[in-house]
Design an enzyme around this catalytic site. Structure first.
Site, short mmCIF file in Angstrom:
data_model
loop_
_atom_site.label_atom_id
_atom_site.label_comp_id
_atom_site.label_asym_id
_atom_site.label_seq_id
_atom_site.Cartn_x
_atom_site.Cartn_y
_atom_site.Cartn_z
N HIS A 1 -7.48 -32.88 -57.56
CA HIS A 1 -6.88 -32.42 -58.81
C HIS A 1 -7.47 -31.06 -59.15
CE1 HIS A 1 -6.13 -32.37 -63.19
NE2 HIS A 1 -5.23 -33.33 -62.99
N ASP B 1 -14.76 -38.01 -58.29
CA ASP B 1 -13.79 -37.95 -59.38
C ASP B 1 -13.11 -39.31 -59.46
OD1 ASP B 1 -11.56 -37.65 -60.99
OD2 ASP B 1 -10.87 -35.80 -60.06
N GLN C 1 -8.62 -41.48 -61.45
CA GLN C 1 -7.58 -42.44 -61.07
C GLN C 1 -8.18 -43.76 -60.61
OE1 GLN C 1 -4.39 -41.91 -61.60
NE2 GLN C 1 -4.78 -39.83 -62.31
N LYS D 1 -7.40 -43.19 -69.05
CA LYS D 1 -6.82 -43.68 -67.79
C LYS D 1 -7.10 -45.17 -67.59
CE LYS D 1 -6.07 -39.34 -66.14
NZ LYS D 1 -4.79 -38.72 -65.76
N CYS E 1 -0.91 -31.17 -61.20
CA CYS E 1 -2.23 -30.52 -61.12
C CYS E 1 -2.89 -30.76 -59.77
CB CYS E 1 -3.14 -31.02 -62.25
SG CYS E 1 -2.61 -30.50 -63.88
#
Length: 438
Positions: free
Chosen positions: A158, A235, A238, A261, A399
């Site tokens: 991202h 990261d 998600q 999220k 993104c």
């Protein structure tokens, strides 16, 4: 277009009650997938927004990678905070300050247990994944990256896990290296190993791609990096809601995620960092709350985690995130994984049969994200037509322009799955797409 057989594989300074025992469950992220055995229709009743009608049709929310909807427990927690005990935290001597502080630090403890961190000192509240990554680049990066050093990213990152590292690399004279992917969207680990060198200081990698849906082998990636004495930032924007994490088990140095999220509020997120790393990093921002003593000549900074939490934090939404963690725990992250794996499998199978539809990201080791393009319609046109049937998806570059350009696209349609989605909703999506492709 893929075939229908694609998925055959598959501390005492903390101001909370010392005798508090949080209502959370131990998470076993290594448990094998099994059938979800969930009453999804009862779960759907927990989400008021799912009763909404769009263009006269029942809302089909397939934009979960952008944000998840909120259960009543989270909504009620926010209302309760503002209506019953709204107060600033940590220093107030009055009753509401104590209640608010206890709730805030209790949320921190829930998060610690949920991700498997060893200490509350390792849980930093931030605005979201983006701020968490920027915090690491501006502190760890500033202190540890020098001219000629190397930073490794993957092509599927991202923008929030690209742009801050670019800024750091440009300032320091460092080099960014990129892990490539194969045709079905898997990282090529042999190429990754070749990128590592004694100059590699950090690897920053997504846990689950927001375009391809690929679940990356985080533990293996970290082991490889650590063998070269490089640190790893994961990261989890998600991954957190779909596959969970045990940061100690995978040995992550940093892990970041956003509350919105994982069925929590917007404007709140978490940075996990190993204690010894956080202790050696300078503060990110300076002001109230992150100090122990101030004179006009010098300042003594507060201990962890408060050193990184300057000013009045997002108290209500941190507490709301704690309620979201409770909600996920009450269902069970492994049951969520199983449900979403089944639904992803079903969606890929259904869409693979539609003539004129091409899927992007076809590895069997994926979850929750289905990206595609349609022949004869732009992604924006298709998304608007889906909206006419009450179906919320996302179109654009999401993104993640580098990975899209790798596959030859500037824009795709993305349908993304959450705990409350059903096979019937996938059928509605497939039937709406079929009308466009006639």
């Amino acid at each position: 277009m893929i075939t229908s057989k694609w998925f055959q594989d598959r501390s005492s300074e903390y101001y909370f009650l010392s005798n508090y025992k949080p209502d959370v469950h131990t998470i076993n992220n290594n448990a094998p997938f099994r059938r979800a055995d969930l009453d999804i229709y009862s779960i759907r009743k927990d989400f008021p927004i799912l009763q909404t009608r769009v263009n006269g049709k029942s809302l089909v929310w397939l934009d979960n990678s952008a944000t998840t909807q909120k259960p009543k427990d989270v909504i009620n927690t926010l209302e309760e905070y503002y209506s019953k005990y709204n107060s600033n935290i940590h220093r107030g001597a009055h009753t509401l300050a104590k209640i608010s502080t206890d709730a805030y630090e209790t949320a921190r403890e829930k998060i610690r247990l949920f991700i498997g961190a060893s200490s509350l000192e390792e849980i930093i509240f931030v605005r979201g994944t983006t701020e968490g990554i920027n915090l690491v680049t501006e502190t760890f990066g500033e202190s540890n990256i020098e001219k000629g050093d190397e930073i490794i990213l993957s092509i599927m990152e991202h923008h929030s896990n690209i742009v801050p590292w670019q800024k750091l690399a440009k300032k320091k004279g460092a080099t960014i290296k990129i892990i490539p992917v194969n045709e079905c969207g898997e990282l090529i680990l042999e190429e990754y190993k070749k990128l590592l060198s004694p100059k590699t200081k950090i690897v920053a990698i997504t846990q689950l791609s927001n375009i391809l849906g690929t679940i990356n082998p985080i533990k293996e990636i970290i082991e490889i990096a650590h063998a070269s004495e490089a640190k790893v930032l994961v990261d989890g924007a998600q991954g957190i809601a779909h596959i969970g994490i045990d940061v100690n088990e995978v040995d992550a140095d940093f892990y970041v995620f956003s509350g919105h999220k994982i069925y929590g509020p917007t404007g709140i997120g978490v940075l996990y960092g190993k204690k010894e790393l956080l202790q050696n990093m300078p503060p990110y921002q300076r002001g109230g709350g992150m100090i122990k003593n101030v004179t006009f000549d010098s300042t003594e900074y507060n201990s962890l985690p408060y050193k990184f939490e300057a000013g009045t934090g997002n108290i209500a939404d941190a507490i709301g995130l704690g309620a979201a963690i409770d909600y996920v725990n009450n269902i069970g992250i492994n049951r969520i994984m199983a449900h979403e794996a089944e639904l992803t499998n079903y969606a890929m199978e259904r869409l693979s049969h539609l003539p004129g539809l091409s899927l992007i990201g076809t590895t069997p080791n994926k979850s929750s994200v289905i990206s595609f393009i349609l022949s004869g319609l732009s992604p924006d046109q298709a998304a608007h037509k889906l909206n006419e049937d009450g179906i919320a998806v996302r179109s654009g570059h999401h993104c993640a322009q580098p990975v899209l350009k790798h596959y030859g696209f500037n824009s795709v349609i993305r349908a993304s799955i959450g705990i409350y989605n059903t096979r019937e909703e996938i059928d509605i999506l497939a039937n709406s797409l079929m009308k466009m492709l006639r």
